[in-house]
Design a protein around this motif. Structure first.
Motif, PDB file in Angstrom:
ATOM      1  N   PHE A 186     -17.912 -22.630 -84.844  1.00  0.00           N
ATOM      2  CA  PHE A 186     -19.363 -22.860 -84.805  1.00  0.00           C
ATOM      3  C   PHE A 186     -19.723 -23.872 -83.721  1.00  0.00           C
ATOM      4  O   PHE A 186     -20.729 -23.707 -83.015  1.00  0.00           O
ATOM      5  CB  PHE A 186     -19.857 -23.350 -86.166  1.00  0.00           C
ATOM      6  N   TYR A 240     -22.338 -23.224 -80.823  1.00  0.00           N
ATOM      7  CA  TYR A 240     -23.523 -24.079 -80.657  1.00  0.00           C
ATOM      8  C   TYR A 240     -23.547 -24.720 -79.282  1.00  0.00           C
ATOM      9  O   TYR A 240     -24.607 -24.923 -78.680  1.00  0.00           O
ATOM     10  CB  TYR A 240     -23.533 -25.151 -81.750  1.00  0.00           C
ATOM     11  N   TRP A 274     -23.909 -19.444 -90.325  1.00  0.00           N
ATOM     12  CA  TRP A 274     -22.624 -19.125 -89.682  1.00  0.00           C
ATOM     13  C   TRP A 274     -21.511 -18.975 -90.713  1.00  0.00           C
ATOM     14  O   TRP A 274     -20.677 -18.078 -90.618  1.00  0.00           O
ATOM     15  CB  TRP A 274     -22.299 -20.233 -88.675  1.00  0.00           C
ATOM     16  N   ARG A 308     -18.867 -13.415 -86.419  1.00  0.00           N
ATOM     17  CA  ARG A 308     -18.704 -14.696 -85.710  1.00  0.00           C
ATOM     18  C   ARG A 308     -18.147 -14.471 -84.307  1.00  0.00           C
ATOM     19  O   ARG A 308     -18.563 -15.133 -83.340  1.00  0.00           O
ATOM     20  CB  ARG A 308     -17.771 -15.623 -86.510  1.00  0.00           C
ATOM     21  N   LEU A 367     -28.691 -16.057 -85.413  1.00  0.00           N
ATOM     22  CA  LEU A 367     -27.597 -15.672 -86.306  1.00  0.00           C
ATOM     23  C   LEU A 367     -28.095 -14.864 -87.500  1.00  0.00           C
ATOM     24  O   LEU A 367     -27.443 -13.909 -87.926  1.00  0.00           O
ATOM     25  CB  LEU A 367     -26.858 -16.926 -86.794  1.00  0.00           C
TER      26      LEU A 367
END
Length: 293
Positions: free
Chosen positions: A209, A213, A229, A237, A264
């Motif tokens: 993640f 990000y 997420w 993912r 997402l």
């Protein structure tokens, strides 16, 4: 007369015990009184047969386990000895009373009086001898049991032979114990490994993640984006992480980019990608192309 003295001694001993025992309940008292009643005032009787169904009905006990547990408690407290267990409500219990030495003396007096009355009523010495053979085994067994109880209380030593306390299969018992410990250790090890696996997975999800990000252009609502997420599949993912930089290239102006949480949630990496010509035309109004002089 001796029978009354014996019953009085038995009841006094029980009630002295019951007054100091917090585990003693009303069903224990009622059951012991019923046993004394069935005994008929003569503890010299070899065996007492207690009908489970009749006893439960007399004592108003509705649960057979309550009845069985009460008998087991009386045996544990050394007031009775169970010779045969009733496996269901149709099979009786066979028991005998446990006597202390003072009670045994009264019991023997009661037995002598019983033999004398029996001889007087029958006038047959052979019948008296047969009756004596029915009584004496119980007296001897009660005497031996009382002596053993006194030794255990005074010295903490049991006169029961050692081979009766030992398991007939000590090696098998030890192996079973070791197997039980191994199973417990294996279960604990498996739980620890599972916890480590979960922690490792959570750490890996967190790292991916952070990479997403960092690659995504618009930096808002990080915690909400992280929660979404974590709910994605591993395949989603991977797609989101691979498309993050491409999304920035398609939408260079952060003002018009979606927040990472919205991106997402709606899985915008699955949207149809515009062609290169469409992207070039979108930069100029009315489809004009840049003219290079």
């Amino acid at each position: 007369m001796e029978n009354n003295e014996l019953l009085s001694a038995l009841m006094n001993r029980y009630f002295d015990f019951a007054s100091d025992c917090v585990e003693c309940k009303v069903q224990h008292i009622a059951l012991y009184m019923l046993i004394l009643r069935h005994n008929g005032g003569s503890a010299a009787k070899n065996k007492l047969v207690l009908s489970t169904a009749d006893s439960m009905q007399t004592l108003k006990i509705g649960n057979r386990n309550t009845y069985s547990n009460a008998l087991a408690d009386l045996e544990k407290w050394e007031f009775v000895r169970i010779l045969q267990h009733g496996k269901n409500q149709f099979q009786p219990y066979v028991i005998e009373l446990c006597l202390f030495k003072s009670e045994q003396a009264l019991n023997r007096q009661s037995a002598s009086s019983e033999l004398a009355l029996y001889k007087q009523s029958t006038g047959n010495d052979q019948a008296v001898n047969e009756h004596r053979t029915d009584i004496e085994p119980a007296l001897n067994r009660q005497s031996a049991s009382s002596e053993q109880s006194v030794n255990e209380q005074n010295f903490g030593v049991s006169k029961t032979p050692d081979n009766q306390h030992k398991s007939p299969f000590p090696r098998a018992a030890k192996e079973l114990n070791n197997n039980y410990l191994n199973i417990n250790n294996s279960r604990e090890l498996a739980e620890e490994l599972e916890k480590e696996k979960i922690k490792k997975k959570e750490k890996e999800i967190q790292q991916k993640f952070e990479a997403f990000y960092e690659a995504y252009g618009k930096k808002v609502d990080k915690l909400r984006a992280l929660k979404i997420w974590q709910g994605l599949t591993e395949a989603d993912r991977k797609f989101a992480l691979a498309d993050a930089a491409e999304y920035n290239r398609r939408h260079p102006d952060k003002q018009f980019q979606k927040s990472p949480a919205v991106y997402l949630r709606w899985k915008n990496w699955e949207d149809e990608k515009p062609s290169q010509q469409q992207q070039d035309n979108s930069r100029w109004p009315n489809g004009l192309k840049k003219i290079i002089v």
